[in-house]
Design a protein around this motif. Structure first.
Motif, PDB file in Angstrom:
ATOM      1  N   ASN A  15       0.819  -1.210   0.000  1.00  0.00           N
ATOM      2  CA  ASN A  15       0.000   0.000   0.000  1.00  0.00           C
ATOM      3  C   ASN A  15       0.855   1.264   0.000  1.00  0.00           C
ATOM      4  N   GLN A  16       2.121   1.104  -0.443  1.00  0.00           N
ATOM      5  CA  GLN A  16       3.056   2.218  -0.628  1.00  0.00           C
ATOM      6  C   GLN A  16       3.247   3.039   0.656  1.00  0.00           C
ATOM      7  N   PHE A  17       3.209   2.364   1.779  1.00  0.00           N
ATOM      8  CA  PHE A  17       3.439   2.979   3.088  1.00  0.00           C
ATOM      9  C   PHE A  17       2.556   4.213   3.292  1.00  0.00           C
ATOM     10  N   SER A  18       1.306   4.048   2.853  1.00  0.00           N
ATOM     11  CA  SER A  18       0.347   5.146   2.976  1.00  0.00           C
ATOM     12  C   SER A  18      -0.661   4.839   4.080  1.00  0.00           C
ATOM     13  N   GLU A  19      -1.426   5.863   4.427  1.00  0.00           N
ATOM     14  CA  GLU A  19      -2.477   5.692   5.433  1.00  0.00           C
ATOM     15  C   GLU A  19      -3.751   5.158   4.765  1.00  0.00           C
ATOM     16  N   PRO A  20      -4.577   4.406   5.498  1.00  0.00           N
ATOM     17  CA  PRO A  20      -4.453   4.103   6.933  1.00  0.00           C
ATOM     18  C   PRO A  20      -3.643   2.839   7.226  1.00  0.00           C
ATOM     19  N   THR A  21      -3.128   2.201   6.162  1.00  0.00           N
ATOM     20  CA  THR A  21      -2.449   0.919   6.350  1.00  0.00           C
ATOM     21  C   THR A  21      -1.261   1.029   7.299  1.00  0.00           C
ATOM     22  N   VAL A  22      -0.437   2.076   7.117  1.00  0.00           N
ATOM     23  CA  VAL A  22       0.771   2.200   7.934  1.00  0.00           C
ATOM     24  C   VAL A  22       0.440   2.286   9.418  1.00  0.00           C
ATOM     25  N   SER A  23      -0.542   3.093   9.767  1.00  0.00           N
ATOM     26  CA  SER A  23      -0.910   3.229  11.181  1.00  0.00           C
ATOM     27  C   SER A  23      -1.440   1.917  11.749  1.00  0.00           C
ATOM     28  N   LYS A  24      -2.225   1.199  10.944  1.00  0.00           N
ATOM     29  CA  LYS A  24      -2.736  -0.089  11.392  1.00  0.00           C
ATOM     30  C   LYS A  24      -1.595  -1.091  11.579  1.00  0.00           C
ATOM     31  N   ALA A  25      -0.700  -1.136  10.592  1.00  0.00           N
ATOM     32  CA  ALA A  25       0.429  -2.061  10.674  1.00  0.00           C
ATOM     33  C   ALA A  25       1.324  -1.719  11.862  1.00  0.00           C
TER      34      ALA A  25
ATOM     35  N   LEU B 143       7.898   1.424  10.217  1.00  0.00           N
ATOM     36  CA  LEU B 143       6.487   1.807  10.265  1.00  0.00           C
ATOM     37  C   LEU B 143       6.278   3.103  11.041  1.00  0.00           C
ATOM     38  N   SER B 144       7.052   3.301  12.110  1.00  0.00           N
ATOM     39  CA  SER B 144       6.920   4.547  12.869  1.00  0.00           C
ATOM     40  C   SER B 144       7.406   5.738  12.051  1.00  0.00           C
ATOM     41  N   ALA B 145       8.475   5.545  11.284  1.00  0.00           N
ATOM     42  CA  ALA B 145       8.987   6.627  10.437  1.00  0.00           C
ATOM     43  C   ALA B 145       8.010   6.955   9.315  1.00  0.00           C
ATOM     44  N   ALA B 146       7.436   5.931   8.700  1.00  0.00           N
ATOM     45  CA  ALA B 146       6.448   6.160   7.634  1.00  0.00           C
ATOM     46  C   ALA B 146       5.234   6.896   8.191  1.00  0.00           C
ATOM     47  N   ARG B 147       4.821   6.513   9.391  1.00  0.00           N
ATOM     48  CA  ARG B 147       3.680   7.182  10.036  1.00  0.00           C
ATOM     49  C   ARG B 147       4.011   8.641  10.332  1.00  0.00           C
ATOM     50  N   ALA B 148       5.230   8.913  10.798  1.00  0.00           N
ATOM     51  CA  ALA B 148       5.631  10.292  11.084  1.00  0.00           C
ATOM     52  C   ALA B 148       5.622  11.132   9.802  1.00  0.00           C
ATOM     53  N   LEU B 149       6.086  10.558   8.716  1.00  0.00           N
ATOM     54  CA  LEU B 149       6.106  11.282   7.442  1.00  0.00           C
ATOM     55  C   LEU B 149       4.700  11.529   6.922  1.00  0.00           C
TER      56      LEU B 149
END
Length: 363
Positions: free
Chosen positions: A199-209, A247-253
C-alpha cells in the motif's frame, strides 16, 4: 425380594452410564453442553462452508465430547448401538442438538485437509473463522508446527487478516498461536512490512500495521509468549525493531509532516543500534534460501533507516543520524550483493525476499 431386585437394577445403571434402555424408548437424549466446541459463521464459499462443517462434525465435536460419548461413536462394539437407537447430546454454547453416529478413526479429517480448508479462506469474512478453527485443532490435540504457522500468517496477509492473527495470539490459551519462535515472529513482522509496502506505506495501512507491530511486541512480554533465553528471544531480533522503525517513520512522514511525534522514531533507532551486532551485513550466503531469508530480515531494516533519515530531527542528530548513515551503506551494499547473485529462476519467479528488494529499489 422386590427391594433387592430394584437395588440390582440401580447398581447396573450406575455402573454403565452409556447404556441405552432399549425396552423403554427408541431414542434417548443425553444432555452435555460442551461449550468449547467451536462454531463457524457463513463464509464466501459453499465449498469452504462444507469443509468447515465436516471438520467440525467429524473431528472437533467428537473431541469435545466426554470420553464415554466419544467411545460410543468410535469403538465398534459400542457404535453398533447407534445403528439401533438414536442418541443425541447438547453441544456448544447454544446447546445445539447433535446426534451421535458411528465413526471410524481412519475417516477423521487430517491436518492436510485442515490446511486445505484454511487455503480456501480468501477474505476477512472467511478469516473470522480462523480463531474457532484453531481452537478446534487445539481441542482435538492437533499440533500446528512452526513452519505451518508461518504458512498461515502468509495466507492471512493476502486476506488482510493480520489483525485477526494478532487476536489469535492474544487468545493463545484457546488457539495455541504463540509469538515465541524466531521464525514465526519473523514471518509476522515481515508480512506487516509487505502489507505496508503493498500500500506504498500510505495511510491508513501504515498506522494499522504499526499498531499491530507494537501490540505484537507487547504480547511477547506476556508469560504465555515470553522466551527467557536471550539468544533465541525473537523480540530482541533486529528485524522486529527495524520493522517498528520503518512503520513509525512512515507514520511520522504521513501524519506529522515529517516530525518525530513523541520521539518514537528516535527510540526505535536507538534500540536498533543496541542490537546491531546481530545484523548480518555480509555479502555472501551459502545458498539462495539463506540469502532470501536474510533479505526478508534486512530489507525492512534498510527501508526503516531510509525513512528515518527523511525526518530532519533524526538525520540532523549528531550521533544517531550519523550512525544510521554509516550503517545504511554497509547494509545496502550487502543487500545489493545478495540480490545481484540471485539465480535466474529466482529472477523469473521471485522469492518473497528478492521480490521486496526489487519493489523497494524501484520505488
Amino acid at each position: 425380594m422386590a427391594q433387592s431386585a430394584v437395588g440390582r437394577i440401580l447398581r447396573s445403571q450406575r455402573s454403565n452410564p452409556l447404556r441405552i434402555s432399549i425396552g423403554t424408548s427408541s431414542s434417548q437424549t443425553r444432555s452435555y453442553a460442551s461449550r468449547s466446541i467451536p462454531t463457524f459463521t457463513p463464509t464466501s464459499s459453499p465449498e469452504l462452508d462444507e469443509k468447515l462443517n465436516r471438520i467440525r462434525e467429524e473431528l472437533f465435536v467428537p473431541f469435545g465430547l466426554p470420553l464415554r460419548q466419544r467411545n460410543l461413536m468410535f469403538k465398534t462394539k459400542l457404535a453398533d448401538r447407534l445403528d439401533e437407537e438414536q442418541y443425541t447430546t447438547a453441544i456448544g454454547k447454544d446447546d445445539e442438538e447433535f446426534q451421535l453416529r458411528p465413526m471410524h478413526p481412519l475417516t477423521r479429517p487430517t491436518m492436510k485437509e485442515a490446511f486445505e480448508t484454511i487455503s480456501l479462506m480468501k477474505n476477512t469474512q472467511d478469516w473470522k473463522n480462523i480463531i474457532p478453527f484453531l481452537s478446534g485443532l487445539k481441542l482435538s490435540k492437533r499440533v500446528v508446527k512452526d513452519d505451518r504457522w508461518e504458512w498461515i500468517i502468509r495466507h492471512a496477509t493476502e486476506a488482510n487478516a493480520l489483525g485477526i492473527m494478532l487476536e489469535a495470539a492474544k487468545q493463545v490459551d484457546r488457539t495455541g498461536f504463540k509469538l515465541s519462535s524466531v521464525g514465526v515472529v519473523r514471518r509476522y513482522y515481515f508480512e506487516l512490512h509487505r502489507w505496508a509496502a503493498k500500500n506504498q506505506f500510505s495511510e491508513p495501512t501504515v498506522s494499522k500495521a504499526f499498531g499491530f507491530a507494537k501490540q505484537a511486541a507487547e504480547l511477547m512480554e506476556w508469560p504465555e509468549h515470553v522466551v527467557r533465553d536471550p539468544d533465541v528471544d525473537p523480540k530482541r531480533r533486529p528485524f522486529v525493531i527495524g520493522t517498528l522503525l520503518e512503520l513509525s517513520a512512515a507514520r511520522a512522514l504521513n501524519q506529522f509532516d515529517g516530525k518525530d511525534e513523541g520521539g518514537l522514531v528516535a527510540t526505535y533507532a536507538n534500540r536498533l543500534q543496541g542490537v546491531w551486532s546481530l545484523v548480518d551485513t555480509s555479502k555472501e550466503a551459502p545458498d539462495w534460501p539463506t540469502a532470501d531469508l536474510r533479505l526478508q530480515e534486512n530489507v525492512p531494516i534498510l527501508n526503516g533507516i531510509n525513512l528515518a533519515l527523511q525526518i530532519k530531527e533524526i538525520a540532523g542528530h549528531k550521533t544517531i543520524g550519523s550512525w544510521l548513515k554509516q550503517e545504511k551503506k554497509k547494509l545496502g551494499g550487502s543487500i545489493q550483493s545478495l540480490t545481484s547473485k540471485a539465480p535466474e529462476n529466482v529472477k523469473e519467479k521471485p522469492t518473497i525476499g528478492y521480490q521486496q528488494t526489487v519493489l523497494l529499489r524501484g520505488k
